[in-house]
Design an enzyme around this catalytic site. Sequence first.
Site, PDB file in Angstrom:
ATOM      1  N   ARG A  86      -7.581  -0.187  -6.794  1.00 51.45           N
ATOM      2  CA  ARG A  86      -7.760   0.928  -5.859  1.00 51.45           C
ATOM      3  C   ARG A  86      -7.878   2.219  -6.679  1.00 51.45           C
ATOM      4  O   ARG A  86      -6.977   2.541  -7.449  1.00 51.45           O
ATOM      5  CB  ARG A  86      -6.579   1.009  -4.867  1.00 51.45           C
ATOM      6  CG  ARG A  86      -6.464  -0.253  -4.004  1.00 51.45           C
ATOM      7  CD  ARG A  86      -5.628  -0.015  -2.769  1.00 51.45           C
ATOM      8  NE  ARG A  86      -6.302   0.863  -1.829  1.00 51.45           N
ATOM      9  CZ  ARG A  86      -5.697   1.422  -0.769  1.00 51.45           C
ATOM     10  NH1 ARG A  86      -4.412   1.210  -0.561  1.00 51.45           N
ATOM     11  NH2 ARG A  86      -6.369   2.201   0.054  1.00 51.45           N
TER      12      ARG A  86
ATOM     13  N   ARG B 181       0.852  -1.185   0.000  1.00 51.68           N
ATOM     14  CA  ARG B 181       0.000   0.000   0.000  1.00 51.68           C
ATOM     15  C   ARG B 181       0.896   1.246   0.000  1.00 51.68           C
ATOM     16  O   ARG B 181       2.108   1.142   0.124  1.00 51.68           O
ATOM     17  CB  ARG B 181      -0.952  -0.005   1.210  1.00 51.68           C
ATOM     18  CG  ARG B 181      -0.221  -0.354   2.500  1.00 51.68           C
ATOM     19  CD  ARG B 181      -0.721   0.370   3.681  1.00 51.68           C
ATOM     20  NE  ARG B 181      -0.560   1.795   3.566  1.00 51.68           N
ATOM     21  CZ  ARG B 181       0.603   2.432   3.722  1.00 51.68           C
ATOM     22  NH1 ARG B 181       1.732   1.778   3.962  1.00 51.68           N
ATOM     23  NH2 ARG B 181       0.661   3.741   3.619  1.00 51.68           N
ATOM     24  N   GLY B 182       0.237   2.420  -0.124  1.00 43.42           N
ATOM     25  CA  GLY B 182       0.999   3.649  -0.289  1.00 43.42           C
ATOM     26  C   GLY B 182       1.105   3.922  -1.782  1.00 43.42           C
ATOM     27  O   GLY B 182       1.439   3.001  -2.558  1.00 43.42           O
ATOM     28  N   ALA B 183       0.814   5.162  -2.176  1.00 38.03           N
ATOM     29  CA  ALA B 183       0.661   5.456  -3.607  1.00 38.03           C
ATOM     30  C   ALA B 183       1.869   5.036  -4.465  1.00 38.03           C
ATOM     31  O   ALA B 183       1.695   4.296  -5.449  1.00 38.03           O
ATOM     32  CB  ALA B 183       0.338   6.941  -3.782  1.00 38.03           C
TER      33      ALA B 183
ATOM     34  N   ASN C 174      -5.745  12.416   0.402  1.00 40.09           N
ATOM     35  CA  ASN C 174      -4.844  11.592   1.229  1.00 40.09           C
ATOM     36  C   ASN C 174      -5.708  10.817   2.226  1.00 40.09           C
ATOM     37  O   ASN C 174      -6.934  10.986   2.288  1.00 40.09           O
ATOM     38  CB  ASN C 174      -3.808  12.469   1.936  1.00 40.09           C
ATOM     39  CG  ASN C 174      -2.711  11.633   2.589  1.00 40.09           C
ATOM     40  OD1 ASN C 174      -2.125  10.760   1.942  1.00 40.09           O
ATOM     41  ND2 ASN C 174      -2.450  11.870   3.860  1.00 40.09           N
ATOM     42  N   LYS C 175      -5.049   9.986   3.007  1.00 40.00           N
ATOM     43  CA  LYS C 175      -5.739   9.094   3.964  1.00 40.00           C
ATOM     44  C   LYS C 175      -6.796   9.834   4.760  1.00 40.00           C
ATOM     45  O   LYS C 175      -6.585  10.950   5.217  1.00 40.00           O
ATOM     46  CB  LYS C 175      -4.665   8.488   4.879  1.00 40.00           C
ATOM     47  CG  LYS C 175      -5.150   7.531   5.941  1.00 40.00           C
ATOM     48  CD  LYS C 175      -6.059   6.444   5.423  1.00 40.00           C
ATOM     49  CE  LYS C 175      -5.477   5.640   4.271  1.00 40.00           C
ATOM     50  NZ  LYS C 175      -6.514   4.812   3.583  1.00 40.00           N
TER      51      LYS C 175
ATOM     52  N   ASP D 167      -2.201  10.921  -2.102  1.00 39.76           N
ATOM     53  CA  ASP D 167      -2.546   9.884  -3.073  1.00 39.76           C
ATOM     54  C   ASP D 167      -2.857  10.468  -4.440  1.00 39.76           C
ATOM     55  O   ASP D 167      -2.782   9.788  -5.456  1.00 39.76           O
ATOM     56  CB  ASP D 167      -3.712   9.035  -2.580  1.00 39.76           C
ATOM     57  CG  ASP D 167      -3.208   8.066  -1.532  1.00 39.76           C
ATOM     58  OD1 ASP D 167      -3.023   8.493  -0.376  1.00 39.76           O
ATOM     59  OD2 ASP D 167      -2.947   6.904  -1.879  1.00 39.76           O
TER      60      ASP D 167
ATOM     61  N   GLN E  17      -2.552   2.246   9.922  1.00 46.59           N
ATOM     62  CA  GLN E  17      -1.232   2.348   9.273  1.00 46.59           C
ATOM     63  C   GLN E  17      -0.221   3.083  10.158  1.00 46.59           C
ATOM     64  O   GLN E  17       0.967   2.800  10.106  1.00 46.59           O
ATOM     65  CB  GLN E  17      -1.345   3.078   7.919  1.00 46.59           C
ATOM     66  CG  GLN E  17      -2.059   2.289   6.842  1.00 46.59           C
ATOM     67  CD  GLN E  17      -3.519   2.641   6.767  1.00 46.59           C
ATOM     68  OE1 GLN E  17      -4.155   2.941   7.775  1.00 46.59           O
ATOM     69  NE2 GLN E  17      -4.086   2.588   5.577  1.00 46.59           N
TER      70      GLN E  17
HETATM   71  O1  MRU Z   1      -4.751   3.394   1.993  1.00 45.93           O
HETATM   72  P1  MRU Z   1      -3.261   3.579   1.990  1.00 45.93           P
HETATM   73  O2  MRU Z   1      -2.604   3.054   3.210  1.00 45.93           O
HETATM   74  O3  MRU Z   1      -2.625   3.074   0.709  1.00 45.93           O
HETATM   75  O4  MRU Z   1      -3.079   5.164   1.996  1.00 45.93           O
HETATM   76  C1  MRU Z   1      -1.790   5.693   2.038  1.00 45.93           C
HETATM   77  C2  MRU Z   1      -1.732   7.157   2.154  1.00 45.93           C
HETATM   78  O5  MRU Z   1      -2.726   7.831   2.299  1.00 45.93           O
HETATM   79  C3  MRU Z   1      -0.367   7.775   2.031  1.00 45.93           C
HETATM   80  O6  MRU Z   1      -0.335   9.007   2.690  1.00 45.93           O
HETATM   81  C4  MRU Z   1       0.001   8.007   0.560  1.00 45.93           C
HETATM   82  O7  MRU Z   1      -0.325   6.925  -0.248  1.00 45.93           O
HETATM   83  C5  MRU Z   1       1.442   8.308   0.412  1.00 45.93           C
HETATM   84  S1  MRU Z   1       2.520   6.942   0.789  1.00 45.93           S
HETATM   85  C6  MRU Z   1       4.080   7.546   0.498  1.00 45.93           C
END
Ligand code: MRU
Length: 361
Positions: free
Chosen positions: A93, A51-53, A249-250, A239, A198
Amino acid sequence: MDSESRMWRPLRWTGDALVLLDQTALPYEERYLECRSLEDVAAAIQEMRVRGAPAIGISAVAGLALAVRAVLGTPEDWRAVLERAIDRLASTRPTAVDLFNSLDLARRRVGRAGDAQEAQRILAGLTEELLERQWAIDRAIAEHGAGLLPAGSRVLTHCNTGALGTGAYGTALGIVRRSYELGRLQHVWITETRPRQQGARLTAWELQREGIPFTLIVDGAAAWIMARGEVDAVIVGADRVARNGDVANKIGTLALAVAAAECRLPFYVAAPLSTFDPTTPDGRSIPIEERDASEVLRLNGGWIAPPGTPVRNPAFDVTQASLITGIVTEAGVILAPDERKIAALLAGRGSGDREEERDER
Ligand code: MRU
């Protein structure tokens, strides 16, 4: 964190598999998962094992390499297989634009491939290239971001934006790491990040193994800690950055930005250029992933609300550009982001991919 931590790789490409540290098992177990097929990769993204963009974007290209590899030496039409693989990965996603930017880049790169073998070689090479490139990108973000923080800073961050989120050094957490290395960081507040934890599971794990001083708080405590004067800056990841500087973002990020504005604290977003989406005009047009109710109703296998409780579970929110002090990219910092400044940055620096677009036109 350099030489030693570079040996610790949450994402690795072996030539016939994508090996990833399963983020659903952390912090209890360090379990590596070998993805040997397109479906392995797509499921790992969907189930948030990776996970993470940026990490999602890189993994997707590996998924394409595996999809084409599976039909080498068969009469299958590899271009049709590739298109189906792109559709499958694009369905995993919807919010992180790195995924779609990577799939577009991969499609352009294989554009002139003569056969499946050549296409597979190009996709495998691109996977390695993106992994390597992410390291340089993250380090540049960290350097620019650390320059924004005065000595003795106490930073608050959300979700996980570290090595786990990018496969390299991290974005917002990369800034934290670099600031600590430079002696500018006094403390980090990390939010639990409901519902997937997370912050509690992943960011705590990363910071603990590097000995960076941090304190975990529940999401609802962040505004109070800011109001008490115990935070100097908020730094989060992204994201998707829309053309006008609105940032997805999250979930919980918007609440942090509002609280930071009220407390007159700088609110920074750290994002590589691969997270910018010039085709999306503003935050209202960003697709927001809604995830399963079970993530809210259950925690660590146990129920925390009566079964059947109605739930809404948006995984992301959008923070409007007016609440953002600056966006930290590998090409520099955009203070008070707006459409004009973002367009200038993207036009001036672009990325290798944009150059490539020009070449291919
Ligand atoms: O749902 P996730 O855990 O993939 O969401 C992640 C985030 O919101 C991060 O802030 C973003 O992807 C950047 S990761 C370097």
